[in-house]
Design an enzyme around this catalytic site. Sequence first.
Site, short mmCIF file in Angstrom:
data_model
loop_
_atom_site.label_atom_id
_atom_site.label_comp_id
_atom_site.label_asym_id
_atom_site.label_seq_id
_atom_site.Cartn_x
_atom_site.Cartn_y
_atom_site.Cartn_z
N ASP A 55 -40.60 -48.13 -28.41
CA ASP A 55 -39.74 -47.68 -29.49
C ASP A 55 -39.96 -46.20 -29.75
O ASP A 55 -41.07 -45.67 -29.59
CB ASP A 55 -39.99 -48.49 -30.77
CG ASP A 55 -38.79 -48.46 -31.71
OD1 ASP A 55 -37.74 -47.89 -31.32
OD2 ASP A 55 -38.87 -49.03 -32.81
N ASP A 171 -39.05 -55.62 -34.67
CA ASP A 171 -38.76 -54.25 -35.08
C ASP A 171 -38.68 -54.18 -36.59
O ASP A 171 -38.64 -55.20 -37.30
CB ASP A 171 -37.44 -53.78 -34.44
CG ASP A 171 -37.28 -52.26 -34.50
OD1 ASP A 171 -38.28 -51.56 -34.74
OD2 ASP A 171 -36.15 -51.79 -34.29
N ASN A 227 -33.59 -58.51 -32.63
CA ASN A 227 -34.43 -57.52 -31.97
C ASN A 227 -34.45 -56.21 -32.76
O ASN A 227 -35.02 -56.15 -33.84
CB ASN A 227 -33.93 -57.31 -30.53
CG ASN A 227 -35.03 -56.83 -29.61
OD1 ASN A 227 -35.60 -55.78 -29.84
ND2 ASN A 227 -35.33 -57.59 -28.57
N ASP A 272 -31.91 -53.94 -26.86
CA ASP A 272 -33.23 -54.03 -27.48
C ASP A 272 -33.23 -53.27 -28.81
O ASP A 272 -32.75 -53.78 -29.82
CB ASP A 272 -34.26 -53.48 -26.49
CG ASP A 272 -35.67 -53.98 -26.75
OD1 ASP A 272 -36.06 -54.04 -27.93
OD2 ASP A 272 -36.38 -54.29 -25.79
N GLU A 414 24.67 -42.54 8.99
CA GLU A 414 23.91 -41.39 8.52
C GLU A 414 24.38 -40.09 9.16
O GLU A 414 24.41 -39.05 8.51
CB GLU A 414 22.42 -41.61 8.80
CG GLU A 414 21.49 -40.79 7.90
CD GLU A 414 21.38 -39.32 8.32
OE1 GLU A 414 21.12 -38.48 7.45
OE2 GLU A 414 21.56 -39.02 9.52
N HIS A 474 18.79 -41.76 13.46
CA HIS A 474 18.94 -40.82 12.35
C HIS A 474 19.98 -39.78 12.77
O HIS A 474 21.14 -40.09 13.00
CB HIS A 474 17.58 -40.20 12.04
CG HIS A 474 17.46 -39.58 10.69
ND1 HIS A 474 16.26 -39.21 10.14
CD2 HIS A 474 18.39 -39.25 9.77
CE1 HIS A 474 16.44 -38.69 8.95
NE2 HIS A 474 17.74 -38.69 8.70
N HIS A 494 13.45 -43.35 14.89
CA HIS A 494 12.20 -43.56 14.12
C HIS A 494 11.68 -44.98 14.30
O HIS A 494 11.68 -45.78 13.35
CB HIS A 494 12.44 -43.30 12.64
CG HIS A 494 12.92 -41.93 12.31
ND1 HIS A 494 12.18 -40.80 12.55
CD2 HIS A 494 14.09 -41.50 11.77
CE1 HIS A 494 12.84 -39.73 12.16
NE2 HIS A 494 14.01 -40.12 11.69
N ASN A 527 14.53 -34.84 11.43
CA ASN A 527 15.65 -35.34 10.64
C ASN A 527 16.95 -35.23 11.42
O ASN A 527 17.69 -36.21 11.55
CB ASN A 527 15.74 -34.55 9.33
CG ASN A 527 16.76 -35.10 8.37
OD1 ASN A 527 17.95 -35.07 8.64
ND2 ASN A 527 16.29 -35.62 7.24
N ASN A 583 16.98 -30.15 6.78
CA ASN A 583 17.71 -31.39 7.01
C ASN A 583 18.72 -31.23 8.14
O ASN A 583 18.35 -31.12 9.29
CB ASN A 583 18.38 -31.83 5.69
CG ASN A 583 18.64 -33.31 5.62
OD1 ASN A 583 19.39 -33.84 6.43
ND2 ASN A 583 18.03 -33.99 4.66
N ASP A 628 23.10 -32.80 3.12
CA ASP A 628 22.39 -33.51 4.18
C ASP A 628 22.79 -32.93 5.54
O ASP A 628 22.29 -31.88 5.92
CB ASP A 628 22.72 -35.00 4.06
CG ASP A 628 21.68 -35.90 4.68
OD1 ASP A 628 21.20 -35.56 5.76
OD2 ASP A 628 21.36 -36.95 4.09
N ASN A 629 23.70 -33.56 6.23
CA ASN A 629 24.09 -33.11 7.56
C ASN A 629 25.23 -32.08 7.51
O ASN A 629 25.98 -32.01 6.54
CB ASN A 629 24.51 -34.30 8.41
CG ASN A 629 23.32 -35.20 8.74
OD1 ASN A 629 22.33 -34.73 9.29
ND2 ASN A 629 23.41 -36.47 8.37
#
Length: 715
Positions: A55, A171, A227, A272, A414, A474, A494, A527, A583, A628-629
């Site tokens: 203690d 204690d 305790n 404790d 696509e 793709h 892919h 891509n 892309n 995109d394309n």
Amino acid sequence: MGKVVFISLVFAALSALLGERFVHFRKRTFASRELVKNHLPNCVELKNLDFGSEDITILADGLAFISTGLKYPGMPSAHATDIIGKIYTLDMKNPRMKPVELRMPRNFDLQSFNPHGISVYIDPSDDAIYLFVVNHPEHKSQIELFKYVDDDRSLVHLKTIKHELLYSVNDIVVVGVDSFYATNDHYFTHEIFKGLVEPFLAQPWANVVYYSPEEVKVVSEGYYMANGINISPDKKHIYVVDLFDHNVHVLQRKEDNALVSVKTVAVDSLCDNVEVEPETGDLWLGCHPNLWRLFMSDPEDKPGSEVIKIQNIHSDKPVVTQVYADDGHVIMGSSVAATYGGKLLIGSVYHKALCCDLNMVAMKKILVAAVVAAVAAFIGHRFMKLKEMALASREVTVKHLHCRYIKNIEYGAEDITVLRDGLAFLSTGLKFPGLPSFGDEPGKMYVMDLLHPRPTAVALQIKGELDLSSFNPHGISAYVDEADDSVYLFVVNHPQHKSQVEIFHFVQGNTLVHLKTITHPLLHSVNDIVAVGVESFYATNHQSFPNNVLNTLTTLLGLAWCDVVYYSPKEVRVAADGFLSANGINISPDKRYIYVSDVMGHLIDIYERKEGEQLVHLKSVAVGSLCDNIEVDHKTGDLWLGCHPNGMKLAVYDPEDPPGSEVLRIKNIHSDQPVVSQEYVDNGHVLIASSVAAPYEGKLLIGSVFHKALYCDLK
């Protein structure tokens, strides 16, 4: 015979009971718990405390009192003859942090001194310091009252307190010059009953006793093993640790020193002693994470140590935190934790004591919090920037053409490319990471004769050694060999989400003959593609790395690290870079210029082809959409773009709020003032996620990533 049966039944019942009690005891002692280390920085062992420091209590001026040498039943030190109980002090303000043994009075029996719990009382009238020590001479229980003399670091023994109610004291917490509360950790006093019978019975028979010269009484009971005990800074509450019930009891003091239960707080460990931080009222607990190992005391399987902190214990939601944990290789059987000035003392039943630096922990937490806040702010900023780049708030106004769906195209188109003679090739069935796919079948290639009065998409037969079960087409590009007018179709493929380029020879009878597969480390995230020879092409990588985690990071950071690669059998190299996401790619009718769509940059980049297939950047044209394309009108040189008006809707696909479609046209792209016009717009109710727009003789084919395809009349 009946007697034998009866004895057998009694023996079986007793065995079953003992077995059940044994299992229950192991469970209550957390016998199966494995501890994960949680160390603090700069923990050092305190000198001279080699036989425990059961203690510890610290005064407001930083003077710590430490009890050492406890011989507790069931512990390795219980019957040690070479261990003598002692009291040490430690000046927490002294950087040397060296415990000093207090000189004991000559009239005190040191040989039987067996100190356990301790508590200090400072008399407000003269600031005299009184130390109360639980003592177990010959394993009995009594309280020793000392007066501390600072001048010569000694203790003057004033008296010994005994009482029949103080029969198994663990204690103590002092509330006056000669009054205190004390915990009895057992019900029985006989060693066999205390050590064997009581733990197996596991009944809440332990209690808390109030003592003063005027009265001694039980003020709280119902504990499995009462305790540690301590008091709140305002002296209004008493805290009692029930080791076997894994909790801390909060009790309110009454005027007559009776205690009334307020609440219990679960700590999920066998705790404790308890110390209270004066400034904050936080509770610090020295705990046994696996008490079974403490009882067994196997040097090959050491008992660990754990320090737990309870903040805001009187609130509706106390915060219980593990501050320190060790598997026994540093400190075994921790029993107490006390703080002062940013330092933490950890004591043990019979092992050693540590001093750890909490300021470094606090600084580390502040630093971590600052870093987390900065990272969170940065991620938030980048996320908002990403939403801005994805045009997340954009809503479109419908602008339709006279169109019909192209039969047989149900799972996207696509990319589309149209030859000068009106022959159109379409790739369909793309399965792109992060986007939905409406079909489970492998991808296919289609052809359409746009000179036919009623053009129809016809599936191409693919011959050769290509694995059609993993075909995932793709971007595409066609090359017509001027020597013999042979048509070669280049297809980005892919399989298993890898990147490779397939080269086919288009022959009569709507057939593609597979010639070869091209792979290369630089072609890691292809891509789209534009063919410039029978076996040579430019290809865009829409990602910076083949690793998805790194790509997510570069996207979040907005790093323009994507590139365009030139490929031929003789050389492969990066021809252009600096794209957020490269892309679509295509070539001008005169073959002098390459056009690249930077989908996240909302730009079309124009490059001039130089000798040796070098690309020189000329300019960029803003399009205000995520395009995109790219397809190029063979006659006018106009660029036609299949675009995503709101990239966020595409990324987080919701059939109730589908991503729309947009077709843009760029006229006079090489002039000082290119004209960007919107030719078709849909909110996703006709066509979802347009990716390409290919014109031919007043007709327009519009393809999509995963939806359908349209055949429209521009006239």
